[in-house]
Design a protein around this motif. Structure first.
Motif, PDB file in Angstrom:
ATOM      1  N   LEU A 128       0.724  -1.202   0.106  1.00  0.00           N
ATOM      2  CA  LEU A 128      -0.223  -0.179   0.124  1.00  0.00           C
ATOM      3  C   LEU A 128       1.135   1.042  -0.276  1.00  0.00           C
ATOM      4  O   LEU A 128       1.245   1.446   0.901  1.00  0.00           O
ATOM      5  N   ILE A 129       0.241   1.968  -1.357  1.00  0.00           N
ATOM      6  CA  ILE A 129       1.510   3.378  -1.565  1.00  0.00           C
ATOM      7  C   ILE A 129       0.830   4.153  -1.824  1.00  0.00           C
ATOM      8  O   ILE A 129      -0.170   4.199  -2.848  1.00  0.00           O
ATOM      9  N   TYR A 130       1.109   5.443  -1.254  1.00  0.00           N
ATOM     10  CA  TYR A 130       0.977   6.798  -1.121  1.00  0.00           C
ATOM     11  C   TYR A 130       1.193   7.449  -2.008  1.00  0.00           C
ATOM     12  O   TYR A 130       2.581   7.583  -1.483  1.00  0.00           O
ATOM     13  N   GLU A 131       1.386   8.453  -3.158  1.00  0.00           N
ATOM     14  CA  GLU A 131       1.687   9.180  -3.179  1.00  0.00           C
ATOM     15  C   GLU A 131       1.792  10.578  -2.302  1.00  0.00           C
ATOM     16  O   GLU A 131       0.872  10.946  -2.153  1.00  0.00           O
ATOM     17  N   LEU A 132       2.627  11.456  -2.137  1.00  0.00           N
ATOM     18  CA  LEU A 132       2.821  12.502  -1.295  1.00  0.00           C
ATOM     19  C   LEU A 132       2.885  13.495  -2.032  1.00  0.00           C
ATOM     20  O   LEU A 132       3.469  14.350  -2.877  1.00  0.00           O
ATOM     21  N   ASP A 133       2.184  15.102  -1.638  1.00  0.00           N
ATOM     22  CA  ASP A 133       1.551  16.021  -1.997  1.00  0.00           C
ATOM     23  C   ASP A 133       1.657  17.064  -1.041  1.00  0.00           C
ATOM     24  O   ASP A 133       1.993  18.609  -0.899  1.00  0.00           O
ATOM     25  N   LYS A 134       2.286  17.358   0.074  1.00  0.00           N
ATOM     26  CA  LYS A 134       2.593  17.707   1.399  1.00  0.00           C
ATOM     27  C   LYS A 134       3.536  16.935   1.479  1.00  0.00           C
ATOM     28  O   LYS A 134       4.668  15.289   2.063  1.00  0.00           O
ATOM     29  N   SER A 135       5.100  17.439   2.640  1.00  0.00           N
ATOM     30  CA  SER A 135       6.612  17.505   2.980  1.00  0.00           C
ATOM     31  C   SER A 135       6.111  16.797   4.439  1.00  0.00           C
ATOM     32  O   SER A 135       6.748  15.733   3.807  1.00  0.00           O
ATOM     33  N   ASP A 136       5.176  16.599   4.832  1.00  0.00           N
ATOM     34  CA  ASP A 136       5.067  15.691   6.385  1.00  0.00           C
ATOM     35  C   ASP A 136       4.745  14.840   6.521  1.00  0.00           C
ATOM     36  O   ASP A 136       3.515  14.374   5.804  1.00  0.00           O
ATOM     37  N   ILE A 137       5.217  13.470   7.328  1.00  0.00           N
ATOM     38  CA  ILE A 137       4.188  12.103   7.347  1.00  0.00           C
ATOM     39  C   ILE A 137       4.407  12.513   8.903  1.00  0.00           C
ATOM     40  O   ILE A 137       5.474  12.219   9.264  1.00  0.00           O
ATOM     41  N   ASN A 138       3.346  12.356   9.858  1.00  0.00           N
ATOM     42  CA  ASN A 138       3.219  12.518  10.402  1.00  0.00           C
ATOM     43  C   ASN A 138       2.597  11.464  11.688  1.00  0.00           C
ATOM     44  O   ASN A 138       1.447  10.628  11.511  1.00  0.00           O
ATOM     45  N   LEU A 139       3.030  10.626  13.257  1.00  0.00           N
ATOM     46  CA  LEU A 139       2.355   9.793  13.779  1.00  0.00           C
ATOM     47  C   LEU A 139       1.080  10.378  13.628  1.00  0.00           C
ATOM     48  O   LEU A 139       0.754  11.178  13.988  1.00  0.00           O
ATOM     49  N   GLY A 140       0.575   9.018  13.668  1.00  0.00           N
ATOM     50  CA  GLY A 140      -1.456   8.834  13.371  1.00  0.00           C
ATOM     51  C   GLY A 140      -1.655   8.853  12.259  1.00  0.00           C
ATOM     52  O   GLY A 140      -2.888   8.883  11.687  1.00  0.00           O
ATOM     53  N   ASP A 141      -0.366   9.675  10.882  1.00  0.00           N
ATOM     54  CA  ASP A 141      -1.013   8.875   9.354  1.00  0.00           C
ATOM     55  C   ASP A 141      -1.194   7.912   9.582  1.00  0.00           C
ATOM     56  O   ASP A 141      -0.117   7.076   9.676  1.00  0.00           O
ATOM     57  N   SER A 142      -2.444   7.580   8.808  1.00  0.00           N
ATOM     58  CA  SER A 142      -3.123   5.929   8.038  1.00  0.00           C
ATOM     59  C   SER A 142      -3.065   5.281   6.466  1.00  0.00           C
ATOM     60  O   SER A 142      -3.677   6.377   6.182  1.00  0.00           O
ATOM     61  N   CYS A 143      -3.210   3.528   6.797  1.00  0.00           N
ATOM     62  CA  CYS A 143      -3.048   3.542   5.289  1.00  0.00           C
ATOM     63  C   CYS A 143      -4.443   3.370   5.814  1.00  0.00           C
ATOM     64  O   CYS A 143      -5.204   3.050   6.382  1.00  0.00           O
ATOM     65  N   GLU A 144      -5.088   2.810   4.903  1.00  0.00           N
ATOM     66  CA  GLU A 144      -6.492   2.661   4.568  1.00  0.00           C
ATOM     67  C   GLU A 144      -6.871   1.700   5.326  1.00  0.00           C
ATOM     68  O   GLU A 144      -8.764   1.197   6.193  1.00  0.00           O
ATOM     69  N   ASN A 145      -6.188   0.594   5.751  1.00  0.00           N
ATOM     70  CA  ASN A 145      -6.758  -0.392   6.583  1.00  0.00           C
ATOM     71  C   ASN A 145      -6.065  -0.108   8.613  1.00  0.00           C
ATOM     72  O   ASN A 145      -6.393  -0.618   9.370  1.00  0.00           O
ATOM     73  N   GLY A 146      -5.708   1.599   8.085  1.00  0.00           N
ATOM     74  CA  GLY A 146      -5.558   2.050   9.841  1.00  0.00           C
ATOM     75  C   GLY A 146      -4.015   1.919  10.165  1.00  0.00           C
ATOM     76  O   GLY A 146      -4.267   2.549  11.723  1.00  0.00           O
ATOM     77  N   HIS A 147      -3.008   1.411   9.981  1.00  0.00           N
ATOM     78  CA  HIS A 147      -1.600   1.000   9.995  1.00  0.00           C
ATOM     79  C   HIS A 147      -1.133   2.413   9.732  1.00  0.00           C
ATOM     80  O   HIS A 147      -0.991   3.125   8.955  1.00  0.00           O
TER      81      HIS A 147
END
Ligand code: NAD
Length: 237
Positions: A128-147
């Motif tokens: 499960l890979i997602y393009e980022l359009d912002k600079s940050d990945i934060n704690l709590g950002d999750s995939c469609e399954n909640g991970h």
């Protein structure tokens, strides 16, 4: 008039294998040039599965900083010249870099062996890979399954899923151009042995003399921009 596709069919297959030195002139630091530090961090602290298990916030912040820096960076002349080479040659870029400067310069066939900074992946489901359009990945950002999401980067100690694809591309290269890599990171570095016997191989790196290479390589001891310029003159002859 010769159509573009016809030119490509008759032109030679060039494989470019790039490393961190390729982007040095765009302001992104390598790490072998800085005593094994990458932007003042020890690799084990930020680029291993153990680092992720120990301190997710620290790892995320390291890559968030890299991403903010990348969003300001521009491809350098060497990136641009390799993109232009597609007009006359079939060009495949295989890069160890996680930056997107080859694509920004216009290269259309780019394989990222070690992942991509501008993408995130699920820590539990790596497919499960997602393009980022912002600079940050934060704690709590999750995939469609909640991970939790993590950088889409191959860390030291992890498998390199695209290695086989890279070897297949390299195994039919007529010209191999290696740029800005210490050839210290495996299995990526072993790619240079996948070329066919008749392939013309070049290395562009200011510290090339420190590297052990198979015989018959043309070594250009200079920066990526100067090295690619002189190499392209050679190819044009
Ligand atoms: P490395 O840091 O081990 O080696 C960099 C090489 O680039 C050295 O041989 C150095 O002499 C050369 N170099 C320095 N300045 C140069 C210039 N201006 N022009 C041409 N060459 C120059 O890098 P590596 O072999 O790519 O391995 C490092 C790993 O770290 C890679 O797997 C990569 O994923 C990661 N990394 C990526 C980036 C990025 O995406 N821009 C930056 C740093 C590290």
């Amino acid at each position: 008039m010769i159509s573009n596709s016809k030119m490509k069919k008759t032109s030679k297959k060039v494989v470019v294998f790039s490393g961190a030195g390729m982007s040095a002139e765009s302001g992104l630091k390598t790490f072998r040039d800085h005593d094994g530090l990458w932007e003042n961090y020890r690799i084990e602290e930020v680029a291993t599965p153990e680092a992720w298990a120990a301190d997710k916030a620290k790892v995320l912040e390291f890559y968030n900083m890299r991403r903010r820096q990348l969003m300001q960076a521009k491809p350098n002349e060497a990136h641009a010249l390799l993109a232009k080479l597609e007009a006359t040659h079939e060009v495949h870029i295989i890069t160890q870099n996680i930056d997107n400067l080859h694509e920004k310069a216009g290269s259309t066939q780019v394989l990222h062996l070690h992942g991509e900074l501008m993408k995130a992946q699920s820590e539990r489901h790596p497919e499960l890979i997602y393009e980022l359009d912002k600079s940050d990945i934060n704690l709590g950002d999750s995939c469609e399954n909640g991970h939790q999401l993590r950088p889409n980067v191959v860390w030291f100690g992890e498998a390199v899923p695209k290695m086989q694809d890279a070897e297949i591309i390299t195994s039919s290269a007529e010209i191999l151009i290696v740029i800005g890599t210490s050839l210290n990171v495996y299995p990526a570095a072993s790619l240079i042995y996948a070329v066919p016997k008749k392939c013309n191989c070049y290395l562009v790196d200011p510290k090339a003399e420190e590297l052990l290479l198979p015989e018959n390589w043309t070594v250009i001891r200079s920066t990526a921009t100067e090295g690619v310029k002189s190499l392209l003159k050679d190819l044009g002859r």
